[in-house]
Design an enzyme around this catalytic site. Structure first.
Site, PDB file in Angstrom:
ATOM      1  N   TYR A  95      -4.100  -2.290 -10.257  1.00  0.00           N
ATOM      2  CA  TYR A  95      -4.159  -2.773  -8.612  1.00  0.00           C
ATOM      3  C   TYR A  95      -3.413  -3.407  -7.712  1.00  0.00           C
ATOM      4  CZ  TYR A  95      -5.387  -2.809  -3.325  1.00  0.00           C
ATOM      5  OH  TYR A  95      -5.318  -2.765  -1.996  1.00  0.00           O
TER       6      TYR A  95
ATOM      7  N   LYS B  14       0.431   3.556  -3.009  1.00  0.00           N
ATOM      8  CA  LYS B  14      -1.250   3.985  -2.991  1.00  0.00           C
ATOM      9  C   LYS B  14      -0.027   5.660  -2.937  1.00  0.00           C
ATOM     10  CE  LYS B  14      -4.115   0.380  -1.231  1.00  0.00           C
ATOM     11  NZ  LYS B  14      -4.787  -0.434  -0.625  1.00  0.00           N
TER      12      LYS B  14
ATOM     13  N   TYR C 196      -4.840   3.008   7.809  1.00  0.00           N
ATOM     14  CA  TYR C 196      -5.949   2.754   8.423  1.00  0.00           C
ATOM     15  C   TYR C 196      -5.810   3.327   9.544  1.00  0.00           C
ATOM     16  CZ  TYR C 196      -3.130   0.024   4.460  1.00  0.00           C
ATOM     17  OH  TYR C 196      -2.466  -0.765   3.490  1.00  0.00           O
TER      18      TYR C 196
ATOM     19  N   VAL D 143       0.880  -3.693   3.697  1.00  0.00           N
ATOM     20  CA  VAL D 143       1.220  -4.805   4.671  1.00  0.00           C
ATOM     21  C   VAL D 143       2.316  -6.246   4.588  1.00  0.00           C
ATOM     22  CG1 VAL D 143      -1.303  -4.999   4.889  1.00  0.00           C
ATOM     23  CG2 VAL D 143       0.017  -5.886   2.368  1.00  0.00           C
TER      24      VAL D 143
ATOM     25  N   SER E 156       0.521  -1.101  -0.043  1.00  0.00           N
ATOM     26  CA  SER E 156       0.336  -0.110  -0.015  1.00  0.00           C
ATOM     27  C   SER E 156       1.114   1.080   0.160  1.00  0.00           C
ATOM     28  CB  SER E 156      -0.564  -0.292   1.332  1.00  0.00           C
ATOM     29  OG  SER E 156      -1.709  -0.627   0.404  1.00  0.00           O
TER      30      SER E 156
HETATM   31  N1  GLU Z   1      -2.158  -5.693  -1.986  1.00  0.00           N
HETATM   32  C1  GLU Z   1      -3.060  -5.378  -0.497  1.00  0.00           C
HETATM   33  C2  GLU Z   1      -4.465  -5.797  -0.375  1.00  0.00           C
HETATM   34  O1  GLU Z   1      -5.632  -5.782  -1.509  1.00  0.00           O
HETATM   35  C3  GLU Z   1      -2.420  -4.065  -0.104  1.00  0.00           C
HETATM   36  C4  GLU Z   1      -3.166  -3.932   1.499  1.00  0.00           C
HETATM   37  C5  GLU Z   1      -1.797  -3.494   2.237  1.00  0.00           C
HETATM   38  O2  GLU Z   1      -0.895  -3.036   1.945  1.00  0.00           O
HETATM   39  O3  GLU Z   1      -2.682  -2.378   3.167  1.00  0.00           O
HETATM   40  O4  GLU Z   1      -4.493  -6.404   0.440  1.00  0.00           O
END
Ligand code: GLU
Length: 309
Positions: free
Chosen positions: A191, A67, A243, A261, A64
């Site tokens: 994504y 992003k 988050y 993650v 993430s």
């Molecule tokens: N590709 C992961 C998912 O969609 C990203 C989640 C993350 O890094 O928080 O679950």
């Protein structure tokens, strides 16, 4: 000036002694095999000097953290119209929650929760095939980091494509609200691939430097975004970058940051430095346990918190 090399060495030594290292993400099979003993840290100051320790040159799945880069690209394409597609408020729920989406008519709270990043990927697909959009993202990240060796880990991308049922559900759900312009398979292709970018802490700290230096990358001499846009991206990272743990991260570290993650965190000390840390074990909110701790030590010892020394 602090002795930053001594500081990153200290942090690395301290982290190495920790036995409680958090839990490696296992819902993406390819991430479950990563050794939780890894720890890397890289700091690039706004004058372009680097300080690294530990596994700073070992690649990991940035997940993430990517992003931030897709948000920056999408803002470059559609400007503030992006905010018609996705909000900019903390979600207060898990990164992959579907409940809030239903209550809010399919408009994701912010670009950093999964639904929001999926909406951003949809924007990046406009006028492109998925392959082209993925290529654009990789080129952009290479440009930011000034490093053409950065690639996507295809094993991770495939692993997540095979098991990302929740993300498929989020995308289809948004499509049912008329909030995606492209088929869910295409949007998720983009994504999953940007989440599977493999980078080192050193590369990540280079890539984040424009956010520490008012939109301009002092190492390459290139302007990436305006000063105002850099400030706003930092604001989103501070309020939404971790988050449901974003408040706790602001309280403990006091720097804009984005976690993934894979255990990476990219943090920004505005006017000072870009910092990347990696420790694969996660806390209960899905943020790197020891990575957050390392940044807490860093912020405390440098006085770089944006809330004051
Ligand atoms: N590709 C992961 C998912 O969609 C990203 C989640 C993350 O890094 O928080 O679950």
């Amino acid at each position: 000036m602090h002795d930053l090399q001594a500081l990153v060495n200290d942090i690395q030594r301290e982290i190495a002694n920790h036995s409680k290292r958090g839990k490696v993400a296992d819902y993406i099979p390819q991430l479950a095999v990563v050794d939780p003993a890894h720890f890397g840290i890289a700091v690039t100051t706004v004058d372009g000097t680097e300080y690294v320790a530990g596994d700073a040159d070992v690649s990991f799945s940035i997940q993430s953290v990517s992003k931030v880069f897709t948000l920056t690209l999408a803002l470059g394409m559609v400007g503030d119209r992006l905010w018609n597609r996705v909000g900019r408020e903390p979600s207060g729920s898990a990164f992959n929650s579907i409940v809030q989406l239903e209550l809010e008519n399919g408009k994701p709270r912010n670009p950093f929760i999964n639904a929001g990043a999926i909406a951003v990927a949809d924007v990046l697909l406009a006028g492109h095939q998925p392959k082209e959009a993925i290529g654009e993202i990789v080129r952009f990240v290479r440009f930011l980091a000034d490093d053409d060796s950065i690639v996507i880990d295809e094993h991770v991308a495939r692993s997540e494509t095979e098991t990302g049922f929740r993300n498929f559900a989020l995308a289809q759900f948004m499509r049912s609200f008329g909030r995606l312009d492209h088929p869910a398979e295409h949007v998720l292709g983009v994504y999953f691939h940007h989440c599977a970018l493999a980078m080192t802490c050193r590369q990540l700290s280079h890539a984040g430097l424009f956010l520490a230096a008012g939109g301009h990358n002092p190492s390459t001499g290139r302007t990436v975004v305006s000063r105002g846009r850099a400030r706003r991206i930092n604001a989103l990272m501070l309020t939404c970058g971790h988050y449901d743990g974003s408040g706790d991260f602001a309280y403990r570290v006091g720097l804009p940051g984005k976690s993934g993650v894979g255990g990476g965190i990219m943090a920004v000390a505005p006017g000072k430095a870009s910092i990347a840390v990696w420790s694969p074990g996660l806390n209960e909110n899905g943020n790197s346990l020891l990575g957050s701790y390392a940044l807490e030590m860093m912020a405390q010892r440098t006085g770089w918190s944006i809330f004051g020394v």
